[in-house]
Design an enzyme around this catalytic site. Structure first.
Site, PDB file in Angstrom:
ATOM      1  CD  GLU A  81       6.288  -2.244  -6.369  1.00 43.15           C
ATOM      2  OE1 GLU A  81       7.124  -2.998  -5.843  1.00 43.15           O
ATOM      3  OE2 GLU A  81       6.487  -1.036  -6.550  1.00 43.15           O
ATOM      4  CE  LYS A  84      13.118   0.455   0.005  1.00 40.41           C
ATOM      5  NZ  LYS A  84      12.108  -0.470  -0.530  1.00 40.41           N
ATOM      6  NE  ARG A 127      16.335   0.501  -3.928  1.00 43.86           N
ATOM      7  CZ  ARG A 127      15.897  -0.676  -3.484  1.00 43.86           C
ATOM      8  NH1 ARG A 127      15.358  -1.557  -4.329  1.00 43.86           N
ATOM      9  NH2 ARG A 127      15.980  -0.980  -2.208  1.00 43.86           N
TER      10      ARG A 127
HETATM   11  C1  LIG Z   1      11.808  -1.760  -1.017  1.00 42.22           C
HETATM   12  C2  LIG Z   1      10.692  -2.126  -1.913  1.00 42.22           C
HETATM   13  C3  LIG Z   1      10.691  -3.312  -2.672  1.00 42.22           C
HETATM   14  C4  LIG Z   1      11.750  -4.362  -2.520  1.00 42.22           C
HETATM   15  O1  LIG Z   1      13.010  -3.943  -2.898  1.00 42.22           O
HETATM   16  P1  LIG Z   1      14.277  -4.774  -2.411  1.00 42.22           P
HETATM   17  O2  LIG Z   1      15.422  -4.001  -2.945  1.00 42.22           O
HETATM   18  O3  LIG Z   1      14.181  -6.122  -2.967  1.00 42.22           O
HETATM   19  O4  LIG Z   1      14.211  -4.785  -0.920  1.00 42.22           O
HETATM   20  C5  LIG Z   1       9.649  -3.529  -3.551  1.00 42.22           C
HETATM   21  N1  LIG Z   1       8.626  -2.660  -3.682  1.00 42.22           N
HETATM   22  C6  LIG Z   1       8.580  -1.519  -2.958  1.00 42.22           C
HETATM   23  C7  LIG Z   1       7.437  -0.607  -3.162  1.00 42.22           C
HETATM   24  C8  LIG Z   1       9.601  -1.238  -2.058  1.00 42.22           C
HETATM   25  O5  LIG Z   1       9.547  -0.127  -1.326  1.00 42.22           O
END
Ligand SMILES: *Cc1c(COP(=O)(O)O)cnc(C)c1O
Length: 347
Positions: free
Chosen positions: A221, A185, A81
């Site tokens: 989300e 991210k 990722r």
């Molecule tokens: C990090 C994050 C998640 C969760 O991702 P994981 O890999 O399960 O920790 C979900 N939504 C957002 C916006 C994030 O930054």
């Protein structure tokens, strides 16, 4: 050295540990990773990351198992990722191997901060990738720093009993743009949520549910965690270009199938929200946060609530959320057989 940590009271706070593992990209190559004492982490004040947010991060965990072994959960997924995010930023990122090796080194060098088994606590690893070459003009950085730091984290309660919280649907803010960076991210994706969060908290909501930014018709989300809902024997989670692909969600989908549920990864119209028996947020930090209710409000600042969906009593948790949580955390703590090969043992 870790001193006198009360493992039963560990939460999610930026405790200082001993070492940060760091590598610098300069002249076209990454330097040999080094363990830098926590207080010696330096950046040029002109580093691009401080001015133009050339920065991205990851979050993953290491666990002390029931058998005493130390396991990191799916570091390869976080590595891949971050690779995608670095590509989006147009900066060099660590290879998958380098990412994983530095995470392992971070755990080893800070092993005194890894909570013992039995406290529902773990070590959160935070890899960061920064553009650090000095700049005033808007250019792509030619020097970068990749660093992995860590912090012990827990559930405050020390137990694995989940508790549900109130959520609110956000209509007058977006966390991502329709063709923007929501699926990556990037550090810059997060400060935009601070104001809506404080508005939501003021009205007693813990979680904010964002809709697709272009048309506000579909569920995207929560602020920093993915959405899933349970409907009959289905685990339903949104398909959307502006959702961050959560590794917890990816894992829960497999666990759900293993437990006999059907996984539906599709667009979820907000009008479907009343049809779920359980709704939850999922992410590395807390794994699953069950949502007891969702309020739909025209604006976070207004008193008006246009719709209210109740899933459980506040604090109570549906059976499917608890089952999924027990199974996934069971794998992480070495209590349930890791049939998918998700954990990396640190030796
Ligand atoms: C990090 C994050 C998640 C969760 O991702 P994981 O890999 O399960 O920790 C979900 N939504 C957002 C916006 C994030 O930054």
């Amino acid at each position: 050295m870790a001193k006198n940590i009360d493992w039963s009271k560990v939460g999610f706070d930026p405790i200082r540990t001993d070492f940060i593992i760091r590598s610098d990209f300069s002249g076209g190559a990454w330097s040999e990773p080094q363990a830098v004492p926590f207080d010696d982490f330096r950046l040029d004040p002109w580093a691009g990351t401080l001015h133009y947010a050339t920065s991205c991060f990851e979050g993953l965990k290491a666990f002390r198992g029931k058998d005493g072994k130390v396991r990191i959960f799916r570091p390869d997924e976080n590595a891949k990722r971050m690779e995608r995010t670095a590509q989006y930023l147009g900066i060099p990122g660590p290879s998958v191997n380098m990412f994983i090796e530095m995470c392992v080194e971070c755990v080893k060098r800070n092993i005194d901060y890894l909570p013992p088994y039995g406290y529902n606590a773990s070590m959160y690893l935070r890899p960061i990738l920064l553009g650090v070459s000095p700049q005033v003009g808007l250019t792509v950085p030619y020097e970068c720093t990749f660093a992995v730091m860590c912090v012990p984290v827990g559930s405050y309660s020390g137990t694995r009993r989940l508790s549900s919280v109130k959520g609110v649907i956000v209509r007058n803010y977006d966390r991502a743009a329709p063709n923007g960076s929501g699926a990556y991210k990037l550090s810059a994706n997060y400060p935009g949520s601070f104001k809506p969060y404080s508005e939501a908290h003021r009205f007693g909501y813990t979680e904010m549910l964002f809709l697709n930014p272009a048309t506000k018709e579909f569920v995207d989300e929560f602020g920093s965690s993915n959405f899933f809902g349970i409907k009959g024997k289905s685990y339903v989670t949104p398909l959307s270009d502006s959702v961050l692909p959560s590794i917890t969600n990816k894992s829960l989908r497999v666990v759900a199938e293993d437990l006999g549920y059907v996984v539906e990864n599709r667009r979820i119209p907000s009008s479907e929200l009343p049809e779920f028996s359980e709704v939850a947020a999922c992410g590395t930090a807390v794994v699953i946060t069950p949502i007891c209710s969702l309020d739909d409000k025209p604006s976070l600042e207004s008193e008006e609530v246009s719709a209210h969906y109740q899933y459980t009593k506040q604090g109570e948790v549906g059976p499917v959320c608890q089952k999924l949580y027990d199974h996934l955390t069971g794998i992480q703590f070495g209590e349930v057989e890791d049939i998918h090969g998700w954990t990396l043992e640190v030796k």
